[in-house]
Design an enzyme around this catalytic site. Sequence first.
Site, PDB file in Angstrom:
ATOM      1  N   GLY A 202       4.462 -26.827  12.274  1.00 46.32           N
ATOM      2  CA  GLY A 202       3.234 -26.412  12.957  1.00 46.32           C
ATOM      3  C   GLY A 202       2.409 -25.353  12.260  1.00 46.32           C
ATOM      4  O   GLY A 202       1.863 -25.556  11.171  1.00 46.32           O
ATOM      5  N   LYS A 210      -3.568 -21.563  12.301  1.00 54.35           N
ATOM      6  CA  LYS A 210      -3.422 -20.114  12.360  1.00 54.35           C
ATOM      7  C   LYS A 210      -3.820 -19.469  11.031  1.00 54.35           C
ATOM      8  O   LYS A 210      -4.435 -18.399  11.008  1.00 54.35           O
ATOM      9  CB  LYS A 210      -1.990 -19.739  12.741  1.00 54.35           C
ATOM     10  CG  LYS A 210      -1.601 -20.208  14.158  1.00 54.35           C
ATOM     11  CD  LYS A 210      -2.631 -19.798  15.131  1.00 54.35           C
ATOM     12  CE  LYS A 210      -2.426 -20.029  16.597  1.00 54.35           C
ATOM     13  NZ  LYS A 210      -1.385 -20.645  17.270  1.00 54.35           N
ATOM     14  N   HIS A 230      -7.707 -15.868  19.044  1.00 55.99           N
ATOM     15  CA  HIS A 230      -6.656 -16.746  19.563  1.00 55.99           C
ATOM     16  C   HIS A 230      -6.935 -16.991  21.045  1.00 55.99           C
ATOM     17  O   HIS A 230      -6.277 -16.429  21.914  1.00 55.99           O
ATOM     18  CB  HIS A 230      -5.299 -16.044  19.368  1.00 55.99           C
ATOM     19  CG  HIS A 230      -4.101 -16.895  19.637  1.00 55.99           C
ATOM     20  ND1 HIS A 230      -2.871 -16.366  19.953  1.00 55.99           N
ATOM     21  CD2 HIS A 230      -3.922 -18.228  19.634  1.00 55.99           C
ATOM     22  CE1 HIS A 230      -1.997 -17.330  20.127  1.00 55.99           C
ATOM     23  NE2 HIS A 230      -2.599 -18.477  19.952  1.00 55.99           N
ATOM     24  N   SER A 252       1.057 -16.612  22.300  1.00 51.63           N
ATOM     25  CA  SER A 252       1.636 -17.940  22.153  1.00 51.63           C
ATOM     26  C   SER A 252       2.553 -18.250  23.338  1.00 51.63           C
ATOM     27  O   SER A 252       3.313 -17.386  23.771  1.00 51.63           O
ATOM     28  CB  SER A 252       2.434 -18.012  20.858  1.00 51.63           C
ATOM     29  OG  SER A 252       1.588 -17.729  19.767  1.00 51.63           O
ATOM     30  N   ALA A 253       2.468 -19.485  23.817  1.00 47.01           N
ATOM     31  CA  ALA A 253       3.302 -19.968  24.917  1.00 47.01           C
ATOM     32  C   ALA A 253       3.126 -19.156  26.204  1.00 47.01           C
ATOM     33  O   ALA A 253       4.080 -18.924  26.938  1.00 47.01           O
ATOM     34  CB  ALA A 253       4.775 -20.035  24.501  1.00 47.01           C
ATOM     35  N   CYS A 254       1.906 -18.699  26.461  1.00 49.59           N
ATOM     36  CA  CYS A 254       1.630 -17.963  27.699  1.00 49.59           C
ATOM     37  C   CYS A 254       0.541 -18.618  28.546  1.00 49.59           C
ATOM     38  O   CYS A 254      -0.058 -17.960  29.409  1.00 49.59           O
ATOM     39  CB  CYS A 254       1.271 -16.522  27.397  1.00 49.59           C
ATOM     40  SG  CYS A 254       2.682 -15.574  26.807  1.00 49.59           S
ATOM     41  N   GLY A 255       0.243 -19.884  28.302  1.00 53.84           N
ATOM     42  CA  GLY A 255      -0.571 -20.613  29.262  1.00 53.84           C
ATOM     43  C   GLY A 255      -1.995 -20.966  28.871  1.00 53.84           C
ATOM     44  O   GLY A 255      -2.768 -21.384  29.731  1.00 53.84           O
ATOM     45  N   ASN A 258      -2.516 -24.894  29.269  1.00 54.72           N
ATOM     46  CA  ASN A 258      -2.513 -25.280  30.681  1.00 54.72           C
ATOM     47  C   ASN A 258      -3.793 -24.869  31.394  1.00 54.72           C
ATOM     48  O   ASN A 258      -4.366 -25.637  32.160  1.00 54.72           O
ATOM     49  CB  ASN A 258      -1.302 -24.665  31.383  1.00 54.72           C
ATOM     50  CG  ASN A 258      -0.061 -25.502  31.164  1.00 54.72           C
ATOM     51  OD1 ASN A 258       0.187 -26.441  31.905  1.00 54.72           O
ATOM     52  ND2 ASN A 258       0.681 -25.204  30.117  1.00 54.72           N
ATOM     53  N   TYR A 503      -0.622 -22.223  37.182  1.00 55.75           N
ATOM     54  CA  TYR A 503      -1.202 -23.525  36.838  1.00 55.75           C
ATOM     55  C   TYR A 503      -2.540 -23.747  37.534  1.00 55.75           C
ATOM     56  O   TYR A 503      -3.420 -22.902  37.432  1.00 55.75           O
ATOM     57  CB  TYR A 503      -0.190 -24.643  37.110  1.00 55.75           C
ATOM     58  CG  TYR A 503       1.072 -24.458  36.302  1.00 55.75           C
ATOM     59  CD1 TYR A 503       1.106 -24.753  34.951  1.00 55.75           C
ATOM     60  CD2 TYR A 503       2.229 -23.911  36.876  1.00 55.75           C
ATOM     61  CE1 TYR A 503       2.244 -24.546  34.182  1.00 55.75           C
ATOM     62  CE2 TYR A 503       3.376 -23.695  36.122  1.00 55.75           C
ATOM     63  CZ  TYR A 503       3.377 -24.027  34.777  1.00 55.75           C
ATOM     64  OH  TYR A 503       4.498 -23.819  34.026  1.00 55.75           O
ATOM     65  N   ASN A 506      -4.537 -21.116  39.361  1.00 50.78           N
ATOM     66  CA  ASN A 506      -5.213 -20.043  38.621  1.00 50.78           C
ATOM     67  C   ASN A 506      -6.734 -20.124  38.759  1.00 50.78           C
ATOM     68  O   ASN A 506      -7.435 -19.144  38.533  1.00 50.78           O
ATOM     69  CB  ASN A 506      -4.822 -20.093  37.138  1.00 50.78           C
ATOM     70  CG  ASN A 506      -3.346 -19.765  36.928  1.00 50.78           C
ATOM     71  OD1 ASN A 506      -2.735 -19.106  37.773  1.00 50.78           O
ATOM     72  ND2 ASN A 506      -2.775 -20.230  35.833  1.00 50.78           N
TER      73      ASN A 506
END
Length: 602
Positions: A202, A210, A230, A252-255, A258, A503, A506
């Site tokens: 990735g 990135k 970002h 990263s990986a905090c939504g 989504n 989700y 929000n």
Amino acid sequence: MGRITFENKVLNDWVAEMAAMCRPDDIELIDGSQEQKKTLESKSAAMGEIIPLNPKELPGCFLHRTNPNDVARTEHLTFICTRKQHDAGPINNWMPPQQAYDKARAIFTGAMSGRTMYVIPFSMGPVGSPFSKVGVELTDSIYVVLNMMIMTRVGLPVLNFLGKNNEFTKCLHSKADLNIERRLILHFPEDNTIWSVGSGYGGNVLLGKKCLSLRIASHMAAREGWLAEHMLIMGVERPNGQIQYIAAAFPSACGKTNLAMLVPPEGLKRKGYRVWTVGDDIAWMRVDTDGSLWAVNPETGFFGVAPGTNSKTNPNMVETIKRNTIFTNVLLKPDGTVWWEGADGEIPESGIDWQGRPWKRGAQDADGRPVLGAHPNSRFTTPVAQCPSATFRLEHHHGVPISAVVFGGRRQHLAPLVYETFNWRHGVFSGATMGSERTAAQYGKQGEVRRDPMAMLPFCGYNMGHYFRHWLNMGKKMSKAPRIFHVNWFRTGADGKFLWPGYRENLRVLEWILDRCNGTVGCQKTPIGYLPRTKDIDMTKLNLAEGAIKKLLAVNRKDWLEELKGIKEFFKTFGDDLPEELWQEYYALHKRLTGGRAGTGK
Ligand code: GTP
Ligand code: SPV
Ligand code: MN
């Protein structure tokens, strides 16, 4: 070795020089055609690099497994190579350019022998837009080529645009032997060059993402007076048809993915809300002649986290990834479809796990821990255009106007569900002091809180003190600056469970945010900023647990004072490079929290 000649002399010389070092058997130009894509897919499948999936259920889809030592970005092997260490700042790993080139050259030398070197001309942003930047990636991985074809605009139109003169970022990648001891992700902002070797994963290897769009671009943006962030970008269409755009930075990986494509919850759907997805990871933003901030998503694809993706959490993504998608490190089912923890439907009885080993439901390792079918950072690469909520403005050269900037972290405690900052400067402070708990997107101890300013900790390509200064300056350039907010979807109760359902719900918070921008909703003033009162957030059909909203909106002065200690230490690492204005914000917050007593010296 095959030869190709390019009209652009700089490109021609560079490709020849890199080929002389890497010694591929062949060189092939990626023209962006469907025929070439098909041929490469077959070749990659024949090599066992990708596995074609069930063509009925998942047409045009493939599975790829990376080396088990190569499943996330390796931040400790990522370097900013400026002549002066001070220009890279105290946060980045730094290496002098000459040493970095020498170290990497030793690994690149002969690394492509027996392989083909692919030349990928790509554009970040619509070809020819004033926002856009051109790059050329050389790689010995067909997996990388196929991913770049989804994530960026590639091929002849880009080469034609580049013509004879224009600048481009020189991106060199080789898997080499995938040895973590011989892995380096090197950025040379002063040479507009990226060298990545020894990885196949990735963000380490899709160099438009990135490496170019954040690390190199943030450096360019500081020089040229714009922002490379970002951030996701989404449009919220109001019941009256007006669309307002939000740019949001979460680590990263905090939504981000989504949120960028959420489907309105029942209560709000009845009001007529609709969400338009512009981007899920990167925003390039400029001040336009109208004095407001305009943003484009430079990418054309999503490289999204698989675990937890299902038709309840993210129905738009479930729809998007039904075709033309590359899955990385997920479980392969016997019927040639894929699965991950938190996917739709029954847990499969058996399959092949992300490491290529036979897997059974309920399997445990020697220590009694569940054996995961998919890696926690397993991902899919899929075209934005396939997303049901994709904006009709994807190709617009001027992007979309931003009404609100939102920062957010993953905090079990401390940060309330949402707050609005008092002004741009206070907003920059809230971004600069963001903290978040570590996730599977990085190597390191999960759950540990680390400071991640503007979610750019691993992505800022220059001295972060100077980056804060740049943010403060950008505010002065705008007559209609967006308002700045902070959110936290991850606060937990005494039982350790999330207090907020997150989700799609929000959107209720985004509604408050946009109403604040429009001046149509109330708030309460607290030491950390403006918070909604319970009645300011639409709770129709939400059924929150008793007392949950109070906990979600609580501001605990003692905890914030404790937090300030960490912030002070963090700020000190920047020395004189930290703008004085941020110290002033620090002292002002300390004073508000202690009810008037000013904080002590630095
Ligand atoms: P990168 O691609 O790494 O930059 O990540 P991202 O910020 O796009 O994160 P993503 O949307 O993929 O979400 C990461 C994880 O957070 C997934 O496991 C999601 O299920 C989870 N998540 C996303 N939104 C929410 C939310 O509102 N509440 C909770 N509790 N979890 C969420
Ligand atoms: C992230 O880690 O923020 C990602 C995934 O979006 S990667 O492309 O690997 O950086
Ligand atoms: Mn990301």
